[in-house]
Design an enzyme around this catalytic site. Structure first.
Site, PDB file in Angstrom:
ATOM      1  N   ASP B 256       0.943  -1.124   0.133  1.00  7.92           N
ATOM      2  CA  ASP B 256       0.108  -0.260  -0.001  1.00  7.92           C
ATOM      3  C   ASP B 256       0.694   1.363   0.080  1.00  7.92           C
ATOM      4  OD1 ASP B 256      -2.270   1.505   0.039  1.00  7.92           O
ATOM      5  OD2 ASP B 256      -2.759   1.089   2.195  1.00  7.92           O
ATOM      6  N   SER B 264      -4.387   8.411  -4.889  1.00 10.79           N
ATOM      7  CA  SER B 264      -5.839   7.636  -4.910  1.00 10.79           C
ATOM      8  C   SER B 264      -6.840   8.295  -4.111  1.00 10.79           C
ATOM      9  CB  SER B 264      -5.404   6.107  -4.333  1.00 10.79           C
ATOM     10  OG  SER B 264      -6.577   5.549  -4.193  1.00 10.79           O
ATOM     11  N   LYS B 288      -2.729   1.466  10.048  1.00  5.15           N
ATOM     12  CA  LYS B 288      -1.859   1.768   8.868  1.00  5.15           C
ATOM     13  C   LYS B 288      -0.578   2.687   9.260  1.00  5.15           C
ATOM     14  CE  LYS B 288      -5.168   0.893   5.206  1.00  5.15           C
ATOM     15  NZ  LYS B 288      -6.011   1.447   4.029  1.00  5.15           N
TER      16      LYS B 288
END
Lengths: 503, 503
Positions: B256, B264, B288
Site C-alpha cells: 500500500d 488515490s 496503517k
C-alpha cells in the site's frame, strides 16, 4: 463452494481458474488470490474473476489445471480459499531490500520453475532484483536453485569444457568452430546454445541450418560421451527451466540484470556438468559492456561465482564494437564458419578470436601447454581434424555430414549498397546492422543476412560495395534496403549515402 | 501477415491476441510484444504465443479486441509488428530511479487507464514506485493524471465538502452519520466510498444494506445538487479508473505504497469536485499508521498535495487501536449508525469521532464558528434534521426511507463468547476481530459481524459476555467460533479462554 467445471482451452503456464465475482465474494477471495480446487485430486490455482464470461455456479478452468485434474465438462468441483505460496513473502522481503537466504531463494526459484507464481509476483521479483541487485551469496543461491529445479548431467570423466559469450556483438559464429576444435583435441564439450532473442541469430539458430538441435539432457550426455561434443539448443532441454520464465519478464521490460545474467549463464553450464569454462566478454560501444572497467568487474564476478560452484572460469575480454568476421545472419555465418574449418580461411577478426578462445580452452583442459593453445587450435584446423569432428557432430545430431560451405543455402534476393564517395570507413553500427538483418528476415529466414565488404578503417572508393543484403523474400529485401538508407549502417568520412544499386 | 481470426471469449482487461510461435517468429515478434491487427479498423494488441492452442495461420483474439474490431469467426486480418507504448520507456526510467515529468506520468496513467499495458509492465511500475517512492511533484502529476483520465464532476456552488478515512480500524461507520449531518447544515457532500478489500465492510458495503450505491458521475452530481449529499460506491463510477488497476497489482503483493495512497485518495476527491476536506488518520497498533510521527507526516503530505491541487485539507489523527463503537460488520454497523441519528445514542468512541469529524467539516464549510462545529453537529442530530437528511439520501438513491435501526436485518445464527475469569480487558485486536468477522461471512453476508460487549479497560466478571458473533449460516458461525477460540480477539488479564456458550 461447489462449482460446475467448464474448460478454457488456453495455456497460461500455471494452474489458473476463472470464477464469477459473486461466487468469489461468497468464497471470500479476490482476483489474484489462490483457491484449492478438488475432485479426487486437489490442485492450488490462481483466481481470475469476471462479471460476464463465467456465470455464477460455474468455474472456468484453463488447460494446465484442466488436464492435471482430468476433468470432464460439468463435473462438480469443490473450491476453497488457499494461502499464497510462502515464496510470495520472500519476494516481499526482496522488495523491502532484505537479503534472501538460500532456502528463501530456492523457494522462489522452485515456484517460478513450477509455475506457481502469477505474472504480478514474478515481475515484482524480477523488478526488485533489478533495482537492488543481489550479493554474491544470493547469486550463488539463485544459480544453485536454477540448477536443482531442472535436469542435470554429470560425466564420468573430467574435465568437461564449455565456453560462453555474453553476446551483444553480431556475427559471433565462433561456437561452430570452437566446439569441433576442442572436441578434436579429445576434450568433452557439451555445448548448449541459445536462439536469437533480439539479435540476428544465436548459435542454435546457426547450427540448425546443418542439423537438428533439440535434444534432451540424457541425449546430450550420450552424444558428448560418444564423440566429444555437440552444439544443441538449450531451450529444448529442461535445464534451468526457471531461467526462461524470468527472461519472459525481462524481455518486455528490456532489462538484463547483472545478477540474473551471472546466474543464468553459470546455472546452464553447471547443469550440463561443465567444470572448466572460458567466458567471452565482448566490450565496447554498442555492446553490453561499454568500458574495460565494467568488463573486468564482470570477469571477476563470473570467476567468483565459478569458485563458489567449484568451476574453473577464465574470461576473455574481446573487441565487440564491430562485427566478428564479415558475415552476419543464418546461412552467411555458417558459410564463413565452415570455410575456416575447410580451408583455414577467414576474416582476421574471426580467425583470431576463434583461435584465442579455443586456445584458452585447450590450455585449461590440459591438452596444450601454457601459451601454446592457439597454435594447437590452428594445427587442429589445418590438419582437417576439426572439420572431421564438426562433420561427426553434424551427423550424430541427424544432419548431412557431406555438407560444405558452398552447399549452405543463402537468400537469392540480394542488393549491394555502394559507397557514395572516397574515404575511410569510420564506423559500423552493431545495432543498425542487426536491425537491418532482422528486417531482411533474420533469424527466421535462414538465408537472410548481411555480408560486409569493407570494415572499420578500410579505404573505399566511390562506387565500391560497402555491404550486401541477402533475403529470401523480395519485400523483406526492400524493407531492409529502405531502412539501411534511412539510417546508415556504415559511415564513410563525411558520407551522405546517395544511391544504391540492386544487382 | 494475413491470419484467420478465431474468438477467445475471455476478458483480459486489454486488447490481447494469441498467435502460433511459428507465425510469431515469421512476423519477428515474441510473447509480450505488440502487433497491429487490421481489418477495416486497426487496433494494437499484446501478443501471447503458443505451440499448441492456436495453429499456424490463425490468430486467437480475446473478448475486448474481438468486440472492438467487430470480427466474425474466420475473418482474415492483417498482423504487423507494432512498437511498445512510449510509457514503457518511462516505466524503465522509474526503474532506474529517475524522476518522471508530468507528461511522462500522464502517459503512464493514461495507458494504465486505457488497458494499454501488460501485467508485467504495470507491475514493474508499481514495484519500482513502491521501492523508490515518489516526490511531491510526481505525486501531484499522478493525482492530476488519475483525475484527467476519468470522469469529473464540477459543481456550480462552493464549498464542496468531503471526508475520507485512510482506514485500518474496524467498525468505522461514521460516514453514514457524517454525510447527513453535514448535508443537513446545507453543505454539499458528494461522498464516494469503497467496498471492503481486506476489511469487514466499507461504507459502500454498509450503505448498500439501505439502498443502491451504484451511480454514474452525472447522477452523483444531480443527487448532490438536489439534496446536498449522497453515499455511493466509487467503484461503480468511472472516476480515477487507473486507481483500481493499480490496486489490482498492489493487492496480491500486499503493498500500500505511500505515494499511491495519497494520489488515490486525493484524485477521487478532486474528481468529484470537492474543494474542502477532512482526512481521518486512525493511528496506533494494528493500524496503517503505528506512530504519531508517521501520522503527522502523512497529514503534512496530504495537506501539501491539497495545496498543490487547490484544495483545503485538514486532518484528524484519531485513535485506531480499538474498533470505533461496538458493532463491526454489515447490518450491525448500520444499526449502530442509525441509532445515533434516531436517538442520539451511541458508544462514546463512535459518538465523539462522528461529532469531531462532522464539526471540523462544518467549521471548514463556514457554517459553524471556529470551535463550535461539534456542538452544531450534535444539535443537528438532536433536532432530527440529520436523520431526516439521511432518509432523504436513502430515498433518492432508491431505498426505503421508512427504514429504522430495528428493521435492519442481522444474522440469526449467534454465539456469545464469555469471559473465563474476572479481570480487565487488556487488549482487543483489530486484525483478529476482522478475521473472525470475515469467517462469519462479512462483508458478503450482510448479517454477519461481531457485537463487542466489553471494550479495552472495562472490568468483566467470569461468565460475562465478551462479544457476540452474528452469522447468516451455521457453518460460517462454527468456523468463526473455532477461530476465535484458537486465537482470541480479546484478552482479559491472565486469560485462558475456557468455554463458550451458544445462545
Amino acid at each position: 463452494m461447489k462449482l460446475k467445471a467448464q474448460p478454457y482451452d488456453i495455456e497460461v503456464g500455471r494452474y489458473e481458474v476463472i470464477i464469477n465475482s459473486m461466487d468469489a465474494e461468497e468464497i471470500g477471495i479476490l482476483a489474484g488470490d489462490r483457491v484449492q480446487v478438488k475432485n479426487k485430486d486437489t490442485i492450488t490455482a490462481v483466481v481470475e474473476t469476471t462479471d460476464a464470461i463465467v456465470i455464477q455456479g460455474r468455474i472456468g478452468i484453463y488447460r494446465e489445471a484442466w488436464e492435471a485434474m482430468k476433468l470432464v465438462p460439468d463435473e462438480i468441483v469443490d473450491v476453497l480459499p488457499a494461502a499464497k505460496p510462502k515464496s510470495v513473502s520472500f519476494i516481499r522481503k526482496k522488495m523491502d531490500k532484505q537479503k534472501l537466504t538460500s532456502e528463501e531463494m530456492f523457494a522462489i526459484i522452485e515456484d517460478i520453475s513450477d509455475g506457481n507464481l502469477t505474472e504480478v509476483e514474478l515481475t515484482a521479483f524480477v523488478t526488485s532484483s533489478y533495482i537492488y541487485g543481489m550479493d554474491a551469496d544470493e547469486i550463488e543461491s539463485m544459480t544453485r536453485a536454477m540448477v536443482k529445479t531442472g535436469d542435470q548431467i554429470s560425466f564420468d570423466t573430467h574435465p568437461v569444457m564449455d565456453h560462453h559469450s555474453i553476446g551483444g556483438v553480431p556475427g559471433n559464429k565462433i561456437t561452430l568452430d570452437v566446439v569441433p576444435i576442442v572436441a578434436a583435441a579429445g576434450l568433452l564439450v557439451p555445448k548448449t546454445s541459445s536462439r536469437a532473442i533480439t539479435g540476428a541469430g544465436g548459435s542454435a539458430d546457426l547450427m540448425e541450418i546443418l542439423c537438428p538441435v533439440s535434444f534432451r539432457a540424457d541425449e546430450i550426455k550420450k552424444i558428448t560421451t560418444r564423440i566429444g561434443g555437440c552444439i544443441v539448443w538449450g531451450g529444448a532441454t529442461n535445464i534451468a527451466p526457471a531461467d526462461d520464465k524470468i527472461i519472459s519478464v525481462e524481455y518486455p521490460l528490456s532489462i538484463d540484470p547483472h545478477a540474473q545474467l551471472l546466474a543464468s549463464v553459470m546455472a546452464k553450464k553447471f547443469a550440463v556438468g561443465a567444470d572448466t569454462m572460458v567466458l567471452d566478454i565482448p566490450m565496447g560501444r554498442e555492446t553490453k559492456v561499454p568500458t574495460i572497467q565494467e568488463g573486468r568487474k564482470m570477469a571477476r564476478d563470473f570467476m567468483e561465482l565459478g569458485d563458489r560452484l567449484g568451476m574453473r572460469v577464465e574470461c576473455a575480454l574481446t573487441y565487440g564494437s564491430s562485427p566478428v568476421g564479415r558475415a552476419v545472419g543464418g546461412g552467411l555465418e555458417v558459410r564463413e564458419a565452415m570455410l575456416l574449418l575447410e580451408k583455414n580461411q577467414a576474416p582476421r577478426s574471426f580467425m583470431e578470436k576463434t583461435m584465442a578462445i579455443s586456445g584458452m580452452m585447450l590450455e585449461m583442459g590440459g591438452v596444450a601447454a601454457k601459451g601454446e593453445g592457439a597454435k594447437m587450435a590452428s594445427e587442429l584446423v589445418k590438419s582437417g581434424r576439426a572439420l572431421a569432428k564438426f562433420k561427426e557432430i553434424i551427423e550424430v545430431q541427424g544432419g548431412d555430414p557431406n555438407v560444405t560451405s558452398d552447399s549452405v543455402p543463402v537468400g537469392d534476393k540480394v542488393a549491394t549498397v555502394l559507397s557514395p564517395q572516397d574515404g575511410y570507413i569510420q564506423e559500423i553500427s552493431n545495432k543498425r546492422l542487426v536491425a537491418v538483418c532482422r528486417l531482411a528476415g533474420a533469424p527466421h529466414d535462414k538465408g537472410a543476412g548481411i555480408m560486409i565488404h569493407k570494415k572499420k578503417g578500410e579505404y573505399v572508393k566511390k562506387g565500391d560495395g560497402l555491404f550486401t543484403i541477402y533475403a529470401e523474400k523480395e519485400w523483406k529485401l526492400d524493407t531492409a534496403i529502405k531502412e539501411s538508407l534511412r539510417d546508415p549502417i556504415m559511415y564513410v568520412e563525411g558520407m551522405v549515402l546517395e544511391k544504391i544499386q540492386v544487382v
